[in-house]
Design a protein around this motif. Structure first.
Motif, PDB file in Angstrom:
ATOM      1  N   ARG A 125      11.466  60.958 -17.290  1.00 36.85           N
ATOM      2  CA  ARG A 125      12.646  60.886 -18.144  1.00 36.85           C
ATOM      3  C   ARG A 125      13.024  59.431 -18.397  1.00 36.85           C
ATOM      4  NH1 ARG A 125      15.329  65.918 -18.170  1.00 36.85           N
ATOM      5  NH2 ARG A 125      14.498  67.408 -16.639  1.00 36.85           N
ATOM      6  N   HIS A 126      13.796  59.222 -19.460  1.00 37.64           N
ATOM      7  CA  HIS A 126      14.395  57.920 -19.707  1.00 37.64           C
ATOM      8  C   HIS A 126      15.516  57.688 -18.696  1.00 37.64           C
ATOM      9  CE1 HIS A 126      12.288  57.016 -23.448  1.00 37.64           C
ATOM     10  NE2 HIS A 126      12.496  58.252 -23.847  1.00 37.64           N
ATOM     11  N   PRO A 127      15.972  56.445 -18.549  1.00 37.56           N
ATOM     12  CA  PRO A 127      17.074  56.187 -17.619  1.00 37.56           C
ATOM     13  C   PRO A 127      18.325  57.016 -17.903  1.00 37.56           C
ATOM     14  CG  PRO A 127      16.012  54.126 -18.200  1.00 37.56           C
ATOM     15  CD  PRO A 127      15.401  55.183 -19.073  1.00 37.56           C
ATOM     16  N   ASP A 128      18.538  57.432 -19.165  1.00 38.44           N
ATOM     17  CA  ASP A 128      19.719  58.242 -19.483  1.00 38.44           C
ATOM     18  C   ASP A 128      19.518  59.723 -19.191  1.00 38.44           C
ATOM     19  OD1 ASP A 128      18.044  59.077 -21.510  1.00 38.44           O
ATOM     20  OD2 ASP A 128      19.313  58.353 -23.161  1.00 38.44           O
ATOM     21  N   GLY A 129      18.353  60.086 -18.671  1.00 36.58           N
ATOM     22  CA  GLY A 129      18.085  61.468 -18.307  1.00 36.58           C
ATOM     23  C   GLY A 129      17.338  62.275 -19.348  1.00 36.58           C
ATOM     24  N   ALA A 130      17.175  61.739 -20.561  1.00 37.87           N
ATOM     25  CA  ALA A 130      16.442  62.448 -21.613  1.00 37.87           C
ATOM     26  C   ALA A 130      14.951  62.475 -21.280  1.00 37.87           C
ATOM     27  CB  ALA A 130      16.664  61.784 -22.961  1.00 37.87           C
ATOM     28  N   ILE A 131      14.286  63.572 -21.622  1.00 39.68           N
ATOM     29  CA  ILE A 131      12.843  63.682 -21.392  1.00 39.68           C
ATOM     30  C   ILE A 131      12.115  62.619 -22.215  1.00 39.68           C
ATOM     31  CG2 ILE A 131      10.820  65.155 -21.730  1.00 39.68           C
ATOM     32  CD1 ILE A 131      12.687  67.563 -21.248  1.00 39.68           C
ATOM     33  N   CYS A 132      11.186  61.910 -21.573  1.00 42.98           N
ATOM     34  CA  CYS A 132      10.407  60.876 -22.255  1.00 42.98           C
ATOM     35  C   CYS A 132       9.243  61.539 -22.990  1.00 42.98           C
ATOM     36  CB  CYS A 132       9.900  59.854 -21.247  1.00 42.98           C
ATOM     37  SG  CYS A 132       9.219  58.375 -22.002  1.00 42.98           S
TER      38      CYS A 132
END
Length: 331
Positions: A128-135
């Motif tokens: 995931r990205h640092p904001d929690g969104a799936i990369c």
């Protein structure tokens, strides 16, 4: 009277990290790794010029093994060396690979140690990205050319511009507590490779330089019968700011265009098998439309794409990097 059973020795795990001129990201990644229950941390410094070598020289953690390359070998070259060192010098049971901007969530290594790994040769993390969104660039998939149902779903969704969803794992597959799922491709951010896998799959081809080395490596693993799982409870973070345009990823500087599409064609040949040549015209039409995202650099994008297609179809991997820089105007 039977002899008492001897306890199994604890599983050993080495991290393999590749870095080039991103010292702030590397520092955060190494600090995160040092807080984990790792036995070794192998770092390949790809000829960094930003103080990376000096910072690494000042580290006194006995788990850290540093290899400094005099030239930038790219991600593929760096991973090839890092994985070889982790395999041959540390003798670890498992090796987990990552870029300098990829790092485990706190406790990820302990969570991996607690898993039932029987039946698996490799395990990919949920990135995931640092904001929690799936990369998205690290979302694993099942190869649709090997699975009829996935192939059908991909064809149905392609006219809607959602063909990728037909064979990549879904958001629901990332939910905590979910099962380990079989996949055919997993990225080099949070990929755990067993000693058995490294012994049978060998090392990534360093000539790929960047992009697609993980895709090609894991697809070839599957063709050799090795089993790759996706574990939603093993979390990794990818601190990347890759840009997305109207038609997908926008690559800067433009020399990266060559490697992205040349290597993609080589990976598609492995994935598609007998379907490769009918697929090529479809890919070329799709890729040429990406020029719109490059604005004033659209002409240069087309030049680099044409060169990539020429080399990719010929499976040519020996074009000098200096020539790629010159043709893209990046030298």
């Amino acid at each position: 009277m039977s002899k008492p059973r001897m306890p199994h020795p604890p599983m050993t795990i080495a991290a393999a990290v590749v870095t080039h001129d991103r010292l702030p990201k590397l520092v955060e990644t190494i600090r995160r790794l040092q807080a984990e229950s790792l036995d070794h941390v192998v770092i390949v410094d790809n000829a960094s010029t930003d103080g990376t070598a000096e910072w690494l020289a000042g580290q006194d953690d006995p788990r850290i093994i540093v290899h400094r390359s005099d030239t930038n070998l790219g991600g593929a070259g760096g991973f090839s060396i890092a994985m070889q060192i982790a395999r041959d010098r540390t003798g670890s049971d498992w090796v987990v690979v990552m870029d300098d901007d990829g790092r485990p969530h706190p406790g990820a290594i302990d969570a991996f140690r607690a898993m039932d790994l029987s039946g698996w040769d490799a395990i990919g993390a949920a990135v995931r990205h640092p904001d929690g969104a799936i990369c998205e660039m690290n979302r694993p998939y099942r190869n649709p050319f090997w699975h009829l149902g996935r192939f059908a779903r991909t064809l149905i969704r392609m006219p809607l511009g959602k063909g990728r969803a037909g064979f990549h794992l879904s958001d629901a597959d990332y939910r905590a507590g979910g099962p380990i799922l079989p996949v055919d491709m997993s990225s080099f951010v949070g990929l755990f490779l067993s000693r058995h896998a490294l012994s049978h799959a060998g090392l990534p081809d360093p000539r790929l330089f960047i992009y697609g080395d993980d895709q090609l490596y894991t697809l070839q693993m599957r063709r050799k019968g090795l089993r790759i799982g996706f574990a939603p409870d093993i979390g990794f973070e990818h601190d990347t700011l890759a840009l997305q345009g109207k038609t997908g990823l926008v690559l800067r500087p433009l020399w990266k265009v060559f490697y992205m599409y040349r290597n993609a064609l080589i990976a598609y040949r492995v994935a598609a098998g007998p379907w490769f040549w009918p697929l090529v015209p479809v890919l070329l039409r799709k890729w040429r439309r990406k020029a719109v995202d490059y604005g004033d650099d659209a002409a240069t994008f087309r030049v680099m794409l044409d060169l990539a297609v020429r080399d990719g179809l010929a499976r040519k991997l020996d074009r000098p990097h200096e020539e790629i820089l010159r043709r893209s105007g990046s030298d």
